[in-house]
Design a protein around this motif. Sequence first.
Motif, mmCIF file in Angstrom:
data_model
loop_
_atom_site.group_PDB
_atom_site.id
_atom_site.type_symbol
_atom_site.label_atom_id
_atom_site.label_comp_id
_atom_site.label_asym_id
_atom_site.label_seq_id
_atom_site.Cartn_x
_atom_site.Cartn_y
_atom_site.Cartn_z
ATOM 1 N N ALA A 1 38.546 61.181 -45.996
ATOM 2 C CA ALA A 1 39.645 61.050 -45.038
ATOM 3 C C ALA A 1 39.278 61.677 -43.693
ATOM 4 C CB ALA A 1 40.906 61.701 -45.600
ATOM 5 N N ASP A 2 38.580 62.814 -43.727
ATOM 6 C CA ASP A 2 38.155 63.452 -42.480
ATOM 7 C C ASP A 2 37.149 62.578 -41.728
ATOM 8 O OD1 ASP A 2 39.764 65.687 -42.765
ATOM 9 O OD2 ASP A 2 38.253 66.796 -43.897
ATOM 10 N N LEU A 3 36.281 61.903 -42.456
ATOM 11 C CA LEU A 3 35.319 60.997 -41.818
ATOM 12 C C LEU A 3 36.019 59.790 -41.212
ATOM 13 C CD1 LEU A 3 32.469 61.307 -44.410
ATOM 14 C CD2 LEU A 3 32.186 61.675 -41.966
ATOM 15 N N ARG A 4 37.064 59.330 -41.859
ATOM 16 C CA ARG A 4 37.848 58.227 -41.298
ATOM 17 C C ARG A 4 38.493 58.666 -39.981
ATOM 18 N NH1 ARG A 4 42.083 57.806 -44.909
ATOM 19 N NH2 ARG A 4 43.112 59.341 -43.574
ATOM 20 N N ASP A 5 39.052 59.886 -39.965
ATOM 21 C CA ASP A 5 39.651 60.404 -38.731
ATOM 22 C C ASP A 5 38.592 60.586 -37.646
ATOM 23 O OD1 ASP A 5 42.060 60.457 -40.057
ATOM 24 O OD2 ASP A 5 42.021 62.618 -40.449
ATOM 25 N N LEU A 6 37.403 61.031 -38.048
ATOM 26 C CA LEU A 6 36.318 61.216 -37.085
ATOM 27 C C LEU A 6 35.910 59.881 -36.470
ATOM 28 C CD1 LEU A 6 34.148 62.941 -35.700
ATOM 29 C CD2 LEU A 6 32.723 62.640 -37.741
#
Length: 210
Positions: A133-138
């Motif tokens: 999820a953090d990579l998606r936000d990034l």
Amino acid sequence: MDTATAFALLHCFLLAYLVQSAPVSLPSNPSPAFSEAAERAKTLVDKILKEIPTVHSATISTEGLTLDPTSQNANLQMMVISLGIPAAPVLKPLSERFTLDMCVSRMSAGSQLYHGLLGVLSEKQSGLKDLQADLRDLQTTINKMKEVAQLSDSSADQAHVPYLSRPLDGSYEVQVAVHVTLTQMRSFCHDLMRSLRVVAPSRPRSAGAQ
């Protein structure tokens, strides 16, 4: 040819050489929207870098698979080749041949790659969803940088590659794939942070800022 004419021609040649050999500079005043998106990206990268050791400890139980690079061996490298785990796009110092467009496009392609890899691996291994999820936000934030700076896409850098060359067979292969992905992701994030600091350096706060 008189001395004055020769001197003038020499001056012109030297000036042209210096102009051609001068390093490519970044925009001296990036837009507030670009800087804001870059700061958000830095925060997310920092969060991911702090999460990777925790996620690795929680998901990897196979002996010998550690984040210490000196622990890697030839058998592990053969497994990486066998599984076909792709490497992230390379981030380089900005130059005439590696423009801001290319840099931000590779940032986006790398975050997309690891988001996709974790999506595939999370079907076999629990504990990867939050990092994904953090990579998606990034990726969303880096694409925002590209949008506000009106940067073009580099299709060559974002060419589609399969996340894994073949399905994972057995728990050991899953562990190796997760381990390699987290290890490579950490290296990419370090490069990403360095690039973000170059394209959007943090400005010191004024003395009266709270």
